[in-house]
Design an enzyme around this catalytic site. Structure first.
Site, PDB file in Angstrom:
ATOM      1  N   SER A 669      69.828   4.405   3.805  1.00 55.56           N
ATOM      2  CA  SER A 669      68.577   4.583   3.079  1.00 55.56           C
ATOM      3  C   SER A 669      68.801   5.477   1.850  1.00 55.56           C
ATOM      4  CB  SER A 669      67.507   5.148   4.016  1.00 55.56           C
ATOM      5  OG  SER A 669      66.218   5.007   3.474  1.00 55.56           O
ATOM      6  N   ASP A 742      63.947  -5.932   6.094  1.00 57.27           N
ATOM      7  CA  ASP A 742      63.660  -4.512   5.865  1.00 57.27           C
ATOM      8  C   ASP A 742      62.204  -4.338   5.433  1.00 57.27           C
ATOM      9  OD1 ASP A 742      63.569  -1.837   5.105  1.00 57.27           O
ATOM     10  OD2 ASP A 742      65.573  -1.861   4.245  1.00 57.27           O
ATOM     11  N   HIS A 776      64.768  -1.983   8.706  1.00 53.31           N
ATOM     12  CA  HIS A 776      65.438  -0.902   7.989  1.00 53.31           C
ATOM     13  C   HIS A 776      66.555  -0.287   8.826  1.00 53.31           C
ATOM     14  CE1 HIS A 776      65.780   1.978   4.787  1.00 53.31           C
ATOM     15  NE2 HIS A 776      65.563   2.999   5.591  1.00 53.31           N
TER      16      HIS A 776
END
Length: 819
Positions: A669, A742, A776
């Site tokens: 991330s 995601d 994610h």
């Protein structure tokens, strides 16, 4: 010697792989891959059971879960609507985490009683009644969500309702001490909207000179058909449930109910109800809604507020009007809420940001003020033994938090906490709560004192504690604290008075997994409650140490250095630096150390610690502080992370365990965002591992992370902070991994696809792995193992070999270099 581990291959569902080495493109590779068997065995190891204590602490649950779901489970159908992922077969939010068995343990008698449930049960939720006399369990079954009630003593359970709806919130809850429940049901005889492939109307959006800074969201509504489908799936019928007879009593008419909150005395229900028009750019939480109080028959007695579509809330701001509406926990039926005094805009100067109000049933009298706050409200908690409360506030400019002791009698508030949010060493701990006569959670108070359980961070390392604190004076008495050489954490209070304390804590060390223990003041030794076996004994030989070092500008830094179990002193290993940047106002808090070497090494999910089983050293959680004014700190983001990364590698080299020419940086991330920048703006690392990142900030134009400015207010900063625009400078091999589904705001899969294309177009070396069905974070066993295999194989190709054997690419002259 450190043995290298080759990867295996599995011929399951394939994942999309794109690869360029300044040359041909491979469009696809067959099947998922596996890392070495030793790594597979560790990641497949069954986790130790979860533990959940009853409200009085007399019993606890042992909750069993599988290590990972399969790709078939992760790829099961779902519908993306209004910012949610909905399992339409269950009428619930999509979930991949189900418990498979639950047992009740009476730690006084030592008996363990399995809860009797249907074979193959998938337990989505469980909840103790406030008095601990019942256990509610929500099962995912073929016919939908089913509610079971279990007797914690016998383990017998019975299905009491089926067809619950969990799309917009909790499907059920206890009322009072547990005498009855409320449930959210799928309406009977509900007709599904007719699906048609022929459009019935255009999708229309309109703005009329209103300022609406919007973050980026996934799975939004897109047309009238999706609106109808969302309304159909999310509509529910509220009802009362008698746990003794199983009788259901409808409560009001069906609707799109958000939060549902019965009053402490059970005579009223606070209901939040969504309304049209919906939005195509915002998730359901921002849709128009009304907040009202009903009586126990479902008749509205008070409209608290009508909230419009939340499309004009200022950046990092709050809506105007009542928010955080709830019940006072220590009164039969008194509403409590907070309202912004600055238009909800944190950038607007104002003497007061928020005011808390209260209004008692039968709601004939006007609201009274509870507390006026200089800064933004951050929670309100009621004390158990008085008409006092604790109210928090947060100053976003200083990243500062304060906690006040207030009273209903008008006594001047007393300051209880006043510290930097980032000051981990000054963390006083969390306030312990208990259930009162209404079954509500309140701060446990005895004779003007409260209990706090905290992590006990200090320069010497964390030593979690339980302490008694006198409200008003702040005088503290430590009742229990972790022993040195172990990591022990408070879990549950059993008894406390002025003379003694009894509690449960977890205890572990670098060589022992965590187990639960009972502590009694005055006793010679704690008593073991659990004896969980070590699921991965092969990891106990891994060594760990806290590595402390300094950045060139004097900012103190640290990281946890892990070395393989068979490491030979004096050997220099290839190094993995894994990090995630964080923002700080000052260097002193940026340098605080919170890690410990007194915990057993764990490996779960697509962990970078798996490199330890492939002969690498790992510097984990290498601090990457970005220090400065919150308004402008990103102006030096790149310079600060480059300096921090250089210091990290230099420290490992000086420690004698790593070779500067064989280092790789990685992150997930925001850590992936950092990774791309480090490859573009330095020559510190031989390669990079970037998972689920965002690389083009023009796609997040209304802020990201803690950035307060928009793209149009700071265009040069947004471009500078976009690795996409520096792709021509990325001259080290970059592995990009991203979940195809995601849903995280800002990290669209497109972000990795576009950066890969940019690196390829500029002759760089990159590999793009798109994981089917993954969000994610990656959950399927196949995806997890494939991700680990990809990361290790990438480093075996580009990090471990001698530099002379690696392909080189010149960096453009205008690029900076840290070496």
């Amino acid at each position: 010697m450190i043995a290298r581990m080759a990867t295996q291959r599995s011929s399951a569902f394939p994942c999309l792989v794109l690869f360029t080495l300044a040359g041909p493109l491979l469009a696809q590779e067959a099947g998922y891959r596996l890392p070495a068997k030793a790594i597979v065995d560790v990641l497949d190891a069954a986790p130790t059971p979860g533990v959940d204590f009853a409200p009085d602490g007399s019993k606890y649950l042992l909750v069993e879960r599988p290590a990972m779901p399969s790709i078939a489970e992760v790829a099961a159908p779902w519908e993306g609507l209004a910012g949610m992922r909905i399992d339409s077969s269950l009428r619930a939010r999509r979930s991949l985490s189900f418990a498979t068995a639950i047992s009740v343990v009476d730690h006084t008698s030592g008996t363990t009683t399995p809860v009797q449930l249907p074979e193959g049960a998938r337990i989505a939720q469980w909840q103790w009644s406030p008095n601990g006399g019942r256990l509610a369990l929500l099962l995912a079954e073929e016919q939908g969500l089913a509610l079971f009630l279990a007797d914690p003593t016998s383990g017998a359970s019975q299905q009491v309702a089926v067809g619950l709806n969990g799309v917009l919130g909790a499907p059920f809850g206890f009322v009072g001490a547990g005498q009855r429940l409320w449930v959210r049901l799928v309406p009977k005889d509900q007709e599904a909207p007719k699906a048609s492939k022929v459009p019935t109307a255009p999708a229309v959006q309109e703005t009329l000179r209103s300022t609406a800074p919007l973050r980026t969201f996934q799975d939004l509504l897109s047309d009238p058909a999706s609106e109808d489908r969302f309304e159909y799936l999310a509509t529910s019928q509220l009802a009362w449930l008698d746990p003794e007879s199983g009788a259901l009593e409808p409560l009001g008419a069906p609707g799109l109910f958000g939060s549902v909150n019965p009053s402490p005395d059970g005579q009223y229900v606070l209901v939040e109800r969504m309304q049209r028009p919906f939005s195509y750019v915002l998730p359901a939480g921002a849709f128009p809604r009304s907040i009202a109080v009903w009586d126990s028959s479902g008749k509205e007695v008070l409209e608290v507020a009508r909230m419009p579509l939340g499309d004009n809330i200022p950046m990092q701001g709050v809506p105007t009007g009542p928010r955080s509406v709830t019940w006072r926990a220590t009164a039969p039926a008194t509403l409590v809420w907070v309202e912004a005094q600055d238009g909800g805009d944190p950038a607007k100067p104002a003497p007061l940001r928020d005011i808390w109000y209260a209004r008692a049933a039968p709601f004939q009298q006007p609201a009274v003020e509870l507390a006026k706050l200089e800064h933004r409200a951050r929670g309100l908690q009621w004390l158990s033994e008085s008409e006092r409360f604790l109210v928090g506030e947060y100053d976003r400019d200083r990243r500062w938090t304060r906690l006040w002791l207030g009273s209903l009698d008008g006594t001047a508030p007393v300051l209880v906490e006043d510290r930097s949010q980032n000051d981990r060493y000054g963390d006083p701990g969390s306030l312990l709560t208990e259930r009162n006569e209404f079954g509500e959670s309140v701060v446990r108070e005895r004779d003007g004192t409260v209990l706090r359980a905290g992590p006990g961070h200090s320069p010497e390392g964390p030593r979690p504690f339980l302490a008694r604190e006198a409200l008003g004076t702040g005088e503290r008495t430590v009742l229990w604290q972790s022993r040195e050489g172990r990591y022990e954490s408070f879990a549950e209070l059993l008894h406390e008075d002025t003379n003694s304390v009894s509690l449960v804590f977890t205890s572990e060390s670098a060589t022992e997994p965590a187990n639960y223990w009972k502590y009694q003041s005055g006793s010679e030794a704690p008593i073991a409650l659990t004896q969980f076996e070590d699921p991965t004994p092969e990891l106990r030989g891994i060594t760990q140490e806290i590595l402390r070092y300094e950045r060139a500008d004097g900012v103190p830094l640290s990281g946890t250095l892990y070395l393989p179990a068979d490491y030979e002193p004096g050997t220099r290993l290839p190094l993995v630096v894994w990090a995630y940047p964080r923002e700080f106002n000052d260097p002193s808090t940026a340098g605080q150390v919170t890690a410990t070497t007194d915990r057993a090494v764990r490996m779960r999910g697509p962990t970078h610690l798996a490199f330890l089983l492939a002969g690498y050293a790992v510097l984990d959680n290498a601090t990457m502080p970005v220090v400065g004014d919150p308004e402008t700190m990103n102006e030096t983001f790149i310079e600060q992370i480059v300096a921090s990364a250089q210091a990290a590698v230099d420290a490992c080299v000086a420690r004698g365990v790593a070779d500067a020419d064989h280092a790789v940086v990685g992150g997930h991330s925001y850590g992936a965002f950092m990774t791309a920048h480090l490859l573009a703006h330095s020559d510190i690392f031989r390669a990079g591992l970037a998972r689920s990142g965002a690389y083009n900030r023009s796609l997040t134009p209304f802020g990201f992370q803690s950035e307060r400015r928009t793209l149009w207010e700071a265009p040069e900063s947004y471009i500078k902070l976009s690795p996409f625009f520096s792709a021509h400078r990325i001259n080290e091999p970059l592995l990009l991994i991203h979940g195809e589904m995601d849903s995280n705001s800002g990290t669209f899969p497109m972000q990795s696809e576009r950066l890969y294309a940019a690196v390829k177009g500029n002759g760089g070396t990159a590999r793009l792995v798109m994981l089917p069905a993954e969000d994610h974070g990656y959950q399927a066993r196949e995806s997890v193992l494939h991700t680990v295999a990809e990361m290790i194989d990438w480093c075996e190709r580009f990090v471990r070999p001698a530099p002379a054997a690696l392909p080189t690419q010149a960096r453009p002259a205008e690029a900076s270099s840290a070496r």
